[in-house]
Design a protein around this motif. Structure first.
Motif, PDB file in Angstrom:
ATOM      1  N   SER A 208       0.838  -1.192   0.000  1.00 22.76           N
ATOM      2  CA  SER A 208       0.000   0.000   0.000  1.00 22.76           C
ATOM      3  C   SER A 208       0.873   1.241   0.000  1.00 22.76           C
ATOM      4  O   SER A 208       1.647   1.478   0.932  1.00 22.76           O
ATOM      5  N   ASN A 209       0.739   2.042  -1.047  1.00 24.56           N
ATOM      6  CA  ASN A 209       1.496   3.284  -1.134  1.00 24.56           C
ATOM      7  C   ASN A 209       1.116   4.253  -0.019  1.00 24.56           C
ATOM      8  O   ASN A 209       1.908   5.106   0.373  1.00 24.56           O
ATOM      9  N   SER A 210      -0.090   4.107   0.505  1.00 25.12           N
ATOM     10  CA  SER A 210      -0.551   4.987   1.575  1.00 25.12           C
ATOM     11  C   SER A 210       0.366   4.933   2.789  1.00 25.12           C
ATOM     12  O   SER A 210       0.582   5.943   3.463  1.00 25.12           O
ATOM     13  N   ASN A 211       0.906   3.757   3.073  1.00 30.17           N
ATOM     14  CA  ASN A 211       1.777   3.615   4.242  1.00 30.17           C
ATOM     15  C   ASN A 211       2.938   4.597   4.207  1.00 30.17           C
ATOM     16  O   ASN A 211       3.314   5.179   5.229  1.00 30.17           O
ATOM     17  N   TYR A 212       3.502   4.790   3.031  1.00 28.99           N
ATOM     18  CA  TYR A 212       4.698   5.612   2.943  1.00 28.99           C
ATOM     19  C   TYR A 212       4.400   7.093   2.792  1.00 28.99           C
ATOM     20  O   TYR A 212       5.234   7.930   3.106  1.00 28.99           O
ATOM     21  N   VAL A 213       3.197   7.426   2.317  1.00 25.68           N
ATOM     22  CA  VAL A 213       2.758   8.813   2.411  1.00 25.68           C
ATOM     23  C   VAL A 213       2.669   9.192   3.885  1.00 25.68           C
ATOM     24  O   VAL A 213       3.140  10.259   4.310  1.00 25.68           O
ATOM     25  N   LEU A 214       2.086   8.309   4.691  1.00 26.40           N
ATOM     26  CA  LEU A 214       1.939   8.572   6.122  1.00 26.40           C
ATOM     27  C   LEU A 214       3.292   8.628   6.826  1.00 26.40           C
ATOM     28  O   LEU A 214       3.533   9.483   7.681  1.00 26.40           O
ATOM     29  N   LEU A 215       4.190   7.740   6.467  1.00 23.78           N
ATOM     30  CA  LEU A 215       5.526   7.772   7.057  1.00 23.78           C
ATOM     31  C   LEU A 215       6.259   9.057   6.686  1.00 23.78           C
ATOM     32  O   LEU A 215       6.996   9.620   7.503  1.00 23.78           O
ATOM     33  N   GLY A 216       6.060   9.522   5.455  1.00 18.93           N
ATOM     34  CA  GLY A 216       6.666  10.784   5.065  1.00 18.93           C
ATOM     35  C   GLY A 216       6.170  11.932   5.916  1.00 18.93           C
ATOM     36  O   GLY A 216       6.945  12.806   6.337  1.00 18.93           O
ATOM     37  N   TYR A 217       4.871  11.937   6.187  1.00 18.52           N
ATOM     38  CA  TYR A 217       4.303  12.958   7.069  1.00 18.52           C
ATOM     39  C   TYR A 217       4.910  12.869   8.461  1.00 18.52           C
ATOM     40  O   TYR A 217       5.240  13.885   9.089  1.00 18.52           O
ATOM     41  N   ILE A 218       5.041  11.663   8.974  1.00 19.88           N
ATOM     42  CA  ILE A 218       5.572  11.481  10.325  1.00 19.88           C
ATOM     43  C   ILE A 218       6.999  12.017  10.422  1.00 19.88           C
ATOM     44  O   ILE A 218       7.371  12.667  11.411  1.00 19.88           O
ATOM     45  N   VAL A 219       7.814  11.753   9.402  1.00 22.16           N
ATOM     46  CA  VAL A 219       9.173  12.295   9.386  1.00 22.16           C
ATOM     47  C   VAL A 219       9.138  13.816   9.419  1.00 22.16           C
ATOM     48  O   VAL A 219       9.888  14.469  10.156  1.00 22.16           O
ATOM     49  N   GLU A 220       8.259  14.410   8.620  1.00 19.36           N
ATOM     50  CA  GLU A 220       8.167  15.871   8.584  1.00 19.36           C
ATOM     51  C   GLU A 220       7.714  16.441   9.922  1.00 19.36           C
ATOM     52  O   GLU A 220       8.234  17.460  10.386  1.00 19.36           O
ATOM     53  N   LEU A 221       6.760  15.777  10.558  1.00 14.49           N
ATOM     54  CA  LEU A 221       6.272  16.244  11.849  1.00 14.49           C
ATOM     55  C   LEU A 221       7.373  16.200  12.897  1.00 14.49           C
ATOM     56  O   LEU A 221       7.489  17.093  13.741  1.00 14.49           O
ATOM     57  N   GLY A 222       8.178  15.156  12.846  1.00 15.11           N
ATOM     58  CA  GLY A 222       9.216  15.000  13.854  1.00 15.11           C
ATOM     59  C   GLY A 222      10.412  15.903  13.672  1.00 15.11           C
ATOM     60  O   GLY A 222      10.974  16.407  14.646  1.00 15.11           O
ATOM     61  N   THR A 223      10.786  16.110  12.433  1.00 10.16           N
ATOM     62  CA  THR A 223      12.010  16.871  12.172  1.00 10.16           C
ATOM     63  C   THR A 223      11.741  18.333  11.862  1.00 10.16           C
ATOM     64  O   THR A 223      12.646  19.169  11.967  1.00 10.16           O
ATOM     65  N   GLY A 224      10.525  18.636  11.435  1.00 13.78           N
ATOM     66  CA  GLY A 224      10.216  19.997  11.019  1.00 13.78           C
ATOM     67  C   GLY A 224      10.725  20.330   9.639  1.00 13.78           C
ATOM     68  O   GLY A 224      10.676  21.485   9.211  1.00 13.78           O
ATOM     69  N   ASN A 225      11.210  19.313   8.919  1.00 13.14           N
ATOM     70  CA  ASN A 225      11.779  19.521   7.596  1.00 13.14           C
ATOM     71  C   ASN A 225      11.010  18.709   6.554  1.00 13.14           C
ATOM     72  O   ASN A 225      10.466  17.644   6.862  1.00 13.14           O
ATOM     73  N   PRO A 226      10.970  19.172   5.305  1.00 11.54           N
ATOM     74  CA  PRO A 226      10.372  18.369   4.240  1.00 11.54           C
ATOM     75  C   PRO A 226      11.080  17.021   4.139  1.00 11.54           C
ATOM     76  O   PRO A 226      12.290  16.917   4.355  1.00 11.54           O
ATOM     77  N   ILE A 227      10.310  15.996   3.805  1.00  8.62           N
ATOM     78  CA  ILE A 227      10.892  14.659   3.727  1.00  8.62           C
ATOM     79  C   ILE A 227      12.039  14.612   2.727  1.00  8.62           C
ATOM     80  O   ILE A 227      13.057  13.940   2.958  1.00  8.62           O
ATOM     81  N   GLU A 228      11.905  15.344   1.614  1.00  7.00           N
ATOM     82  CA  GLU A 228      12.983  15.311   0.619  1.00  7.00           C
ATOM     83  C   GLU A 228      14.277  15.900   1.171  1.00  7.00           C
ATOM     84  O   GLU A 228      15.379  15.449   0.821  1.00  7.00           O
ATOM     85  N   ASP A 229      14.168  16.895   2.056  1.00  7.35           N
ATOM     86  CA  ASP A 229      15.366  17.476   2.654  1.00  7.35           C
ATOM     87  C   ASP A 229      16.029  16.497   3.610  1.00  7.35           C
ATOM     88  O   ASP A 229      17.267  16.382   3.663  1.00  7.35           O
TER      89      ASP A 229
END
Length: 235
Positions: A208-229
């Motif tokens: 499910s691609n949805s899992n990794y959209v959500l994980l990307g959000y979680i990374v952004e929430l934790g670090t305060g940075n865009p996932i690509e950064d």
């Protein structure tokens, strides 16, 4: 349920509080179009060749041309690495509008290859004590079915049972018609929240691609940075 976060752990904010959107880290959609034949290249003149004989390089080119013909793809960037020997080659048409040949300097959408990058960043955050694999999705992103039972471990391992947003008509039907379709991470999140689970968390396995959209959000929430950064800085 995970324990309340300490100052060294991620803050429990909802997605709506995130600054900026997470990158869509979803499955790939193949580039389609009329295929051109592989661009002319002589092995002796190939700047990406090192250690392979002219005969070997010609054989590589034959394989690439056959692959393009079978797949119907307009172009390919190819690399062969064997010990200290390397060979890289750009074949076909890199721009269907201008007919410009493919170049090794071209940028390509790497689609689901990004999942390995996101997973690595998440595991680094776990190693740093900012996340736990047993943290639940609901603690970070509200409104997803079974979110109070889905763990980060299950998101990583495709056992969360979350509806795959690429099955929604906005992607499954509209995207093939218009590959330039405007579609934001927030749109994916809305589909995920509205989708019915495929199975209860931990009781099945489904990509499910949805899992990794959500994980990307979680990374952004934790670090305060865009996932690509975070990917670029860490990896």
């Amino acid at each position: 349920m995970p324990s309340a976060p300490s100052p060294s752990r991620l803050s429990r904010r909802q997605v709506a509080e995130a600054a900026g959107g997470a990158a869509l880290l979803a499955g790939g959609f193949a580039l389609t179009g009329s295929r051109a034949t592989a661009q002319d290249a002589t092995p002796e003149a190939s700047p990406g060749a090192s250690g392979f004989s002219a005969e070997e390089q010609l054989r590589f080119i034959e394989i690439v041309e056959r692959g393009l013909a079978l797949s119907g793809s307009p172009s390919a960037l190819v690399g062969v690495w064997a010990g200290d020997r390397t060979w890289t080659h750009a074949a076909g048409t890199g721009n269907l509008r201008t007919a410009a040949p493919a170049s090794m300097d071209d940028h390509w959408r790497i689609a689901s290859n990004t999942k390995t990058f996101v997973a690595t960043v998440v595991l680094q955050l776990v190693d740093e004590g900012m996340l736990s694999l047993d943290d639940t999705l609901e603690g970070f992103i509200a409104g997803v079915a079974n979110g109070d039972r889905i763990t980060i471990r299950q998101l990583l391992g495709m056992t969360a049972g979350i509806y795959d947003y690429v099955r929604a008509p906005a992607i499954a039907e509209d995207y093939p018609i218009d590959p330039n379709l405007a579609f934001l991470p927030e749109d994916a999140l809305a589909i995920i929240r509205a989708g019915e689970p495929d199975f209860a968390p931990g009781e099945g396995l489904a990509y499910s691609n949805s899992n990794y959209v959500l994980l990307g959000y979680i990374v952004e929430l934790g670090t305060g940075n865009p996932i690509e950064d975070e990917i670029q800085t860490r990896l």
